[in-house]
Design a protein around this motif. Structure first.
Motif, PDB file in Angstrom:
ATOM      1  N   VAL A  78     -38.453  38.340  94.367  1.00  0.00           N
ATOM      2  CA  VAL A  78     -37.149  38.713  93.796  1.00  0.00           C
ATOM      3  C   VAL A  78     -37.223  38.699  92.270  1.00  0.00           C
ATOM      4  CG1 VAL A  78     -34.734  37.974  93.547  1.00  0.00           C
ATOM      5  CG2 VAL A  78     -35.818  38.016  95.813  1.00  0.00           C
ATOM      6  N   VAL A  79     -37.862  37.666  91.719  1.00  0.00           N
ATOM      7  CA  VAL A  79     -38.003  37.591  90.258  1.00  0.00           C
ATOM      8  C   VAL A  79     -38.872  38.739  89.751  1.00  0.00           C
ATOM      9  CG1 VAL A  79     -38.900  36.203  88.340  1.00  0.00           C
ATOM     10  CG2 VAL A  79     -37.539  35.127  90.132  1.00  0.00           C
ATOM     11  N   ALA A  81     -39.234  41.702  91.128  1.00  0.00           N
ATOM     12  CA  ALA A  81     -38.426  42.922  91.192  1.00  0.00           C
ATOM     13  C   ALA A  81     -37.428  42.972  90.040  1.00  0.00           C
ATOM     14  CB  ALA A  81     -37.700  43.012  92.532  1.00  0.00           C
ATOM     15  N   GLY A  82     -36.812  41.837  89.744  1.00  0.00           N
ATOM     16  CA  GLY A  82     -35.898  41.775  88.599  1.00  0.00           C
ATOM     17  C   GLY A  82     -36.620  42.031  87.285  1.00  0.00           C
ATOM     18  N   GLY A  83     -37.811  41.464  87.145  1.00  0.00           N
ATOM     19  CA  GLY A  83     -38.612  41.703  85.942  1.00  0.00           C
ATOM     20  C   GLY A  83     -38.985  43.158  85.794  1.00  0.00           C
ATOM     21  N   TYR A  84     -39.318  43.781  86.916  1.00  0.00           N
ATOM     22  CA  TYR A  84     -39.635  45.213  86.868  1.00  0.00           C
ATOM     23  C   TYR A  84     -38.416  46.019  86.423  1.00  0.00           C
ATOM     24  CZ  TYR A  84     -40.842  49.928  88.005  1.00  0.00           C
ATOM     25  OH  TYR A  84     -41.071  51.267  87.902  1.00  0.00           O
ATOM     26  N   ALA A  85     -37.246  45.684  86.961  1.00  0.00           N
ATOM     27  CA  ALA A  85     -36.015  46.392  86.584  1.00  0.00           C
ATOM     28  C   ALA A  85     -35.720  46.213  85.089  1.00  0.00           C
ATOM     29  CB  ALA A  85     -34.838  45.903  87.430  1.00  0.00           C
ATOM     30  N   ILE A  86     -35.923  44.998  84.600  1.00  0.00           N
ATOM     31  CA  ILE A  86     -35.714  44.741  83.173  1.00  0.00           C
ATOM     32  C   ILE A  86     -36.694  45.571  82.338  1.00  0.00           C
ATOM     33  CG2 ILE A  86     -35.890  42.995  81.350  1.00  0.00           C
ATOM     34  CD1 ILE A  86     -34.890  40.963  83.504  1.00  0.00           C
ATOM     35  N   THR A 113     -38.843  39.931  78.268  1.00  0.00           N
ATOM     36  CA  THR A 113     -38.932  39.723  79.715  1.00  0.00           C
ATOM     37  C   THR A 113     -39.601  38.391  80.068  1.00  0.00           C
ATOM     38  OG1 THR A 113     -38.913  42.104  80.093  1.00  0.00           O
ATOM     39  CG2 THR A 113     -39.696  40.732  81.898  1.00  0.00           C
ATOM     40  N   THR A 117     -38.088  35.529  82.565  1.00  0.00           N
ATOM     41  CA  THR A 117     -38.880  35.182  83.737  1.00  0.00           C
ATOM     42  C   THR A 117     -39.160  33.688  83.809  1.00  0.00           C
ATOM     43  OG1 THR A 117     -39.886  37.363  83.724  1.00  0.00           O
ATOM     44  CG2 THR A 117     -41.057  35.658  84.941  1.00  0.00           C
ATOM     45  N   LEU A 120     -36.125  31.860  85.202  1.00  0.00           N
ATOM     46  CA  LEU A 120     -35.949  32.094  86.635  1.00  0.00           C
ATOM     47  C   LEU A 120     -37.008  31.366  87.465  1.00  0.00           C
ATOM     48  CD1 LEU A 120     -34.982  35.869  86.565  1.00  0.00           C
ATOM     49  CD2 LEU A 120     -33.498  33.929  87.159  1.00  0.00           C
TER      50      LEU A 120
END
Length: 129
Positions: A78-79, A81-86, A113, A117, A120
């Motif tokens: 999940v982190v 995926a969030g990092g990729y989105a950021i 980022t 990260t 999180l």
């Protein structure tokens, strides 16, 4: 406090390695594909380095108390995926929003980022359960 400093330093070392893989791959791929595709390839190249390094080194003490391997891997995913989105946001902001050269996205990918990260990972992924 000393424990936190150690985690930050270890995270920084693993993060620098993973970020180097990401940004280096991104910059090489820019000559072959679009900036967003280059970001995706760079990010995927760095995920394995990040997971292994953070689980076995950066947060090794906490990882043992953070729950089962599958649950830990899911939270880590999940982190990621969030990092990729950021990071995709940085690329879009730099190239489309600001009109800067696409290489400048690497600055945000390398500096902002990782800070998000760390928080999180520290307080959610590797938090003792």
């Amino acid at each position: 406090m000393r424990h936190l400093l150690g985690e930050i330093l270890r995270f920084g070392g693993v993060g620098a390695l993973a970020t180097g893989v990401h940004v280096g791959t991104y910059l090489v791929m820019l000559s072959l594909v679009s900036p967003q595709a280059a970001n995706a390839v760079g990010f995927l190249a760095s995920v394995g380095v990040s997971y292994v390094g953070h689980t076995w080194f950066s947060f090794a003490g906490s990882a043992k108390q953070a729950g089962a391997g599958r649950a830990l891997a899911l939270r880590f995913s999940v982190v990621v995926a969030g990092g990729y989105a950021i990071n995709a946001f940085w690329v879009a902001l730099v190239t489309d929003g600001l009109g800067w050269a696409s290489g400048w996205a690497g600055v945000f990918i390398a500096c902002v980022t990782p800070a998000i990260t760390f928080l999180l990972l520290k307080f959610w992924v590797y938090a003792p359960r």
